[in-house]
Design a protein around this motif. Structure first.
Motif, PDB file in Angstrom:
ATOM      1  N   VAL A 128      44.074  38.624  31.966  1.00  0.00           N
ATOM      2  CA  VAL A 128      43.030  37.663  31.591  1.00  0.00           C
ATOM      3  C   VAL A 128      43.501  36.247  31.892  1.00  0.00           C
ATOM      4  O   VAL A 128      42.752  35.427  32.453  1.00  0.00           O
ATOM      5  N   LEU A 129      44.743  35.939  31.560  1.00  0.00           N
ATOM      6  CA  LEU A 129      45.272  34.602  31.833  1.00  0.00           C
ATOM      7  C   LEU A 129      45.356  34.340  33.329  1.00  0.00           C
ATOM      8  O   LEU A 129      45.022  33.241  33.799  1.00  0.00           O
ATOM      9  N   GLY A 130      45.794  35.339  34.072  1.00  0.00           N
ATOM     10  CA  GLY A 130      45.854  35.166  35.520  1.00  0.00           C
ATOM     11  C   GLY A 130      44.486  34.957  36.133  1.00  0.00           C
ATOM     12  O   GLY A 130      44.297  34.090  36.999  1.00  0.00           O
ATOM     13  N   ALA A 131      43.502  35.734  35.663  1.00  0.00           N
ATOM     14  CA  ALA A 131      42.134  35.575  36.179  1.00  0.00           C
ATOM     15  C   ALA A 131      41.557  34.220  35.793  1.00  0.00           C
ATOM     16  O   ALA A 131      40.884  33.564  36.600  1.00  0.00           O
ATOM     17  N   ALA A 132      41.818  33.772  34.556  1.00  0.00           N
ATOM     18  CA  ALA A 132      41.319  32.462  34.125  1.00  0.00           C
ATOM     19  C   ALA A 132      41.924  31.352  34.970  1.00  0.00           C
ATOM     20  O   ALA A 132      41.221  30.421  35.393  1.00  0.00           O
ATOM     21  N   GLY A 133      43.229  31.450  35.226  1.00  0.00           N
ATOM     22  CA  GLY A 133      43.875  30.447  36.073  1.00  0.00           C
ATOM     23  C   GLY A 133      43.305  30.438  37.474  1.00  0.00           C
ATOM     24  O   GLY A 133      43.068  29.374  38.061  1.00  0.00           O
ATOM     25  N   GLY A 134      43.057  31.625  38.022  1.00  0.00           N
ATOM     26  CA  GLY A 134      42.488  31.702  39.364  1.00  0.00           C
ATOM     27  C   GLY A 134      41.073  31.167  39.428  1.00  0.00           C
ATOM     28  O   GLY A 134      40.698  30.472  40.379  1.00  0.00           O
ATOM     29  N   LEU A 135      40.265  31.480  38.414  1.00  0.00           N
ATOM     30  CA  LEU A 135      38.891  30.981  38.384  1.00  0.00           C
ATOM     31  C   LEU A 135      38.861  29.456  38.298  1.00  0.00           C
ATOM     32  O   LEU A 135      38.087  28.797  38.994  1.00  0.00           O
ATOM     33  N   PHE A 136      39.696  28.891  37.429  1.00  0.00           N
ATOM     34  CA  PHE A 136      39.713  27.435  37.272  1.00  0.00           C
ATOM     35  C   PHE A 136      40.253  26.758  38.527  1.00  0.00           C
ATOM     36  O   PHE A 136      39.665  25.794  39.029  1.00  0.00           O
ATOM     37  N   ALA A 137      41.358  27.274  39.053  1.00  0.00           N
ATOM     38  CA  ALA A 137      41.953  26.674  40.247  1.00  0.00           C
ATOM     39  C   ALA A 137      41.054  26.827  41.468  1.00  0.00           C
ATOM     40  O   ALA A 137      41.125  26.019  42.402  1.00  0.00           O
ATOM     41  N   GLY A 138      40.194  27.862  41.469  1.00  0.00           N
ATOM     42  CA  GLY A 138      39.335  28.114  42.624  1.00  0.00           C
ATOM     43  C   GLY A 138      38.129  27.212  42.712  1.00  0.00           C
ATOM     44  O   GLY A 138      37.443  27.199  43.748  1.00  0.00           O
ATOM     45  N   LEU A 139      37.829  26.460  41.663  1.00  0.00           N
ATOM     46  CA  LEU A 139      36.714  25.515  41.736  1.00  0.00           C
ATOM     47  C   LEU A 139      37.044  24.390  42.717  1.00  0.00           C
ATOM     48  O   LEU A 139      38.173  23.898  42.733  1.00  0.00           O
ATOM     49  N   TRP A 140      36.057  23.966  43.491  1.00  0.00           N
ATOM     50  CA  TRP A 140      36.341  22.910  44.464  1.00  0.00           C
ATOM     51  C   TRP A 140      36.780  21.632  43.773  1.00  0.00           C
ATOM     52  O   TRP A 140      37.603  20.877  44.325  1.00  0.00           O
ATOM     53  N   ILE A 141      36.294  21.410  42.568  1.00  0.00           N
ATOM     54  CA  ILE A 141      36.653  20.194  41.839  1.00  0.00           C
ATOM     55  C   ILE A 141      38.139  20.217  41.501  1.00  0.00           C
ATOM     56  O   ILE A 141      38.859  19.233  41.702  1.00  0.00           O
ATOM     57  N   THR A 142      38.620  21.341  40.967  1.00  0.00           N
ATOM     58  CA  THR A 142      40.032  21.462  40.615  1.00  0.00           C
ATOM     59  C   THR A 142      40.899  21.325  41.851  1.00  0.00           C
ATOM     60  O   THR A 142      41.906  20.601  41.846  1.00  0.00           O
ATOM     61  N   MET A 143      40.522  22.029  42.916  1.00  0.00           N
ATOM     62  CA  MET A 143      41.314  21.997  44.135  1.00  0.00           C
ATOM     63  C   MET A 143      41.338  20.603  44.754  1.00  0.00           C
ATOM     64  O   MET A 143      42.374  20.137  45.240  1.00  0.00           O
ATOM     65  N   PHE A 144      40.237  19.887  44.703  1.00  0.00           N
ATOM     66  CA  PHE A 144      40.169  18.561  45.311  1.00  0.00           C
ATOM     67  C   PHE A 144      41.039  17.562  44.559  1.00  0.00           C
ATOM     68  O   PHE A 144      41.721  16.724  45.161  1.00  0.00           O
ATOM     69  N   TYR A 145      41.042  17.647  43.220  1.00  0.00           N
ATOM     70  CA  TYR A 145      41.757  16.655  42.422  1.00  0.00           C
ATOM     71  C   TYR A 145      43.190  17.046  42.103  1.00  0.00           C
ATOM     72  O   TYR A 145      43.872  16.329  41.357  1.00  0.00           O
ATOM     73  N   ALA A 146      43.682  18.135  42.683  1.00  0.00           N
ATOM     74  CA  ALA A 146      45.022  18.610  42.352  1.00  0.00           C
ATOM     75  C   ALA A 146      46.096  17.568  42.609  1.00  0.00           C
ATOM     76  O   ALA A 146      47.060  17.464  41.845  1.00  0.00           O
ATOM     77  N   SER A 147      45.973  16.786  43.672  1.00  0.00           N
ATOM     78  CA  SER A 147      47.011  15.797  43.980  1.00  0.00           C
ATOM     79  C   SER A 147      46.485  14.376  43.890  1.00  0.00           C
ATOM     80  O   SER A 147      47.082  13.456  44.449  1.00  0.00           O
ATOM     81  N   GLN A 148      45.380  14.186  43.187  1.00  0.00           N
ATOM     82  CA  GLN A 148      44.831  12.840  43.061  1.00  0.00           C
ATOM     83  C   GLN A 148      45.297  12.191  41.766  1.00  0.00           C
ATOM     84  O   GLN A 148      45.437  12.861  40.735  1.00  0.00           O
ATOM     85  N   ALA A 149      45.540  10.896  41.826  1.00  0.00           N
ATOM     86  CA  ALA A 149      45.981  10.151  40.648  1.00  0.00           C
ATOM     87  C   ALA A 149      44.764   9.843  39.783  1.00  0.00           C
ATOM     88  O   ALA A 149      44.325   8.695  39.657  1.00  0.00           O
TER      89      ALA A 149
END
Length: 506
Positions: A128-149
């Protein structure tokens, strides 16, 4: 008086490990490998596909300029907090390289995702934790802001960790680190965005009373200590620079268009098609497929919570995650008159937990129909991720084009003699000034930091450039300054600079 829900569930967890969901995941007692893999994949995918060529955005330029030797600090408006500035300070002390900044923040983002999920390792099954992490990280918003200040992703991590530590502290008085983790999570979120931390702490304080947890005093103390520690700098700055906390809050509300009652759900829906800011959001809903998951989110969360209630396990965890997620989303959906997808990242991080629980449970072994269910879930997830990748790729590509255009504008200004020490004002002044090594100053608007008279005075001693877009006129004090055409900057055409005749004093 004992809380039957909390204590009974704790006993059930001890006595009935064999009933964990899903049964296929019970053998994976240690979530470390799965969470590490999800977090590492998040970082590596971002660095490989998204980060290359991303220049600094408007807000990033403000936050980084506070500690970067590249340019004088930009005006720091009332709503902003300095948490993200502190986060990037160790890197900016060593280099002004944007590539190094992206690498640094992407690695931290992966570590942050891991630590936030790790706080839940004693509460929910590893799949469940792995799936939750993957779902959250897979959003374009999360992926776009991963290295933004930008602060929102870090608020999400703080909120996720805080709720997990709250539940652990409430359930197990012997968990020595849970109380400290709760205080640290709230403090971290408050350092990034104080108002978000308040909306995080409120439902947790209510939960500590409703649950009648034996650790109620400790929980309330940890919440109060974390909130006070995280907000302290912002409050002190309010009295130093804004004549008090109420004045700063009022100015912050003014800059944000006056907080009040708004129905901004439709704005957030339209913003999901790749817009980083929708203000005003009177734009067409051009890509409805991008928001399908948003409409499905409520149903998926409800299904996950219902599954936990029927299973008799993890009910408290998922209900609280849902409640806090809703509390974090509510201010942006109903009190702010515009939308930016990043505002809801903390809510998405928490709501990913019940969604993941429901999906994992749907795929557990069953006598008949398992292959069909697994196949349907897999197809839906693949389609969802494909849409998310298309959105993040197009958004990043747009930013890359802006980065190149801004570089051309800054280079042209330097060729005109606008070199440090210098001042840039007008349209896009913050991003252009940072690249040119100049101070950005505005005589009006939400970033007002200088008077027209002071700007004219500055022009006697150093180069001052006023940037004007097509169709706009320069301010009266600059109309006699030489006008120079500049390269187009995105959709801003006819850009020109009115440059004072002074040259830097060496």
């Amino acid at each position: 008086m004992r809380d039957k829900g909390m204590i009974g569930e704790a006993r059930a967890d001890t006595a009935g490990r064999a009933r964990q969901v899903p049964s296929a995941g019970t053998s994976m007692k240690n979530p470390l490998p799965l969470l590490a893999a999800v977090s590492a994949a998040f970082t590596l995918i971002h660095l490989a596909l998204i980060a290359p060529g991303l220049g600094l955005g408007w807000d990033e330029s403000v936050y980084i300029s506070q500690v970067s030797p590249q340019a004088p600090a930009a005006f720091f408006s009332a709503p902003r907090a300095r948490g993200i500035t502190y986060l990037v300070a160790p890197l900016t002390a060593l280099t002004t390289s944007i590539t190094a900044l992206r690498l640094y923040l992407a690695v931290l983002a992966g570590c942050g995702l891991f630590l936030a999920l790790w706080a839940w390792r004693r509460l929910l099954p590893a799949p469940v934790l792995g799936a939750a992490g993957g779902l959250f990280a897979g959003l374009w918003i999360t992926m776009f802001y991963a290295s933004q200040a930008m602060p929102n992703l870090w608020v999400a991590y703080g909120a996720l960790a805080a709720v997990g530590c709250f539940l652990r502290a409430a359930r197990d008085p012997g968990d020595r680190w849970a109380g400290a983790g709760l205080a640290a999570g709230v403090a971290f979120a408050a350092l990034m965005r104080p108002t978000d931390a308040v909306w995080l702490a409120l439902p947790l304080a209510v939960a500590s009373v409703v649950m009648r947890a034996r650790q109620r005093g400790l929980l309330l103390l940890a919440l109060a200590a974390g909130l006070a520690a995280g907000c302290a700098e912002w409050i002190v700055e309010a009295y130093v620079s804004y004549r008090g906390l109420a004045a700063r809050l009022d100015r912050a509300s003014e800059i944000q268009g006056r907080l009040g009652w708004y129905f901004s759900v439709d704005d957030h829906v339209r913003a999901l098609d790749g817009r980083t800011l929708c203000r005003p959001c009177d734009v067409p809903w051009s890509y409805p497929a991008a928001a399908l998951w948003f409409f499905a989110l409520t149903l998926l969360v409800a299904a996950g919570v219902r599954a936990a209630v029927r299973d008799g396990r993890h009910r408290t965890e998922l209900v609280l995650a849902t409640a806090v997620g809703a509390a974090l989303a509510a201010p942006y959906l109903f009190t702010v008159g515009y939308a930016a997808p990043r505002f809801l990242l903390p809510a998405y991080a928490l709501l990913a937990l019940p969604v993941a629980y429901g999906l994992v449970r749907a795929c557990r072994p069953r006598p008949r129909g398992r292959r069909i269910v697994v196949g349907l879930v897999a197809v839906a997830l693949i389609a969802h991720l494909a849409i998310q990748y298309k959105l993040v790729d197009s958004t990043a590509d747009r930013v890359r084009r802006d980065t190149a255009d801004l570089g051309h504008v800054a280079a042209e200004l330097r060729s005109l003699g606008v070199r440090p020490p210098c001042v840039v004002s007008g349209v896009e002044s913050i991003r252009v000034a940072f690249r040119a090594g100049c101070a950005s100053r505005q005589p009006s608007g939400p970033n007002r930091s200088i008077t027209p008279g002071e700007l004219v005075e500055a022009a006697l001693h150093q180069p001052v450039a006023i940037l004007v877009a097509d169709g706009d006129r320069p301010p009266s004090y600059a109309r006699m300054w030489p006008a120079h055409p500049l390269p187009d900057l995105g959709n801003r055409t006819g850009l020109r600079a009115y440059v004072s005749g002074a040259r830097p004093i060496r």
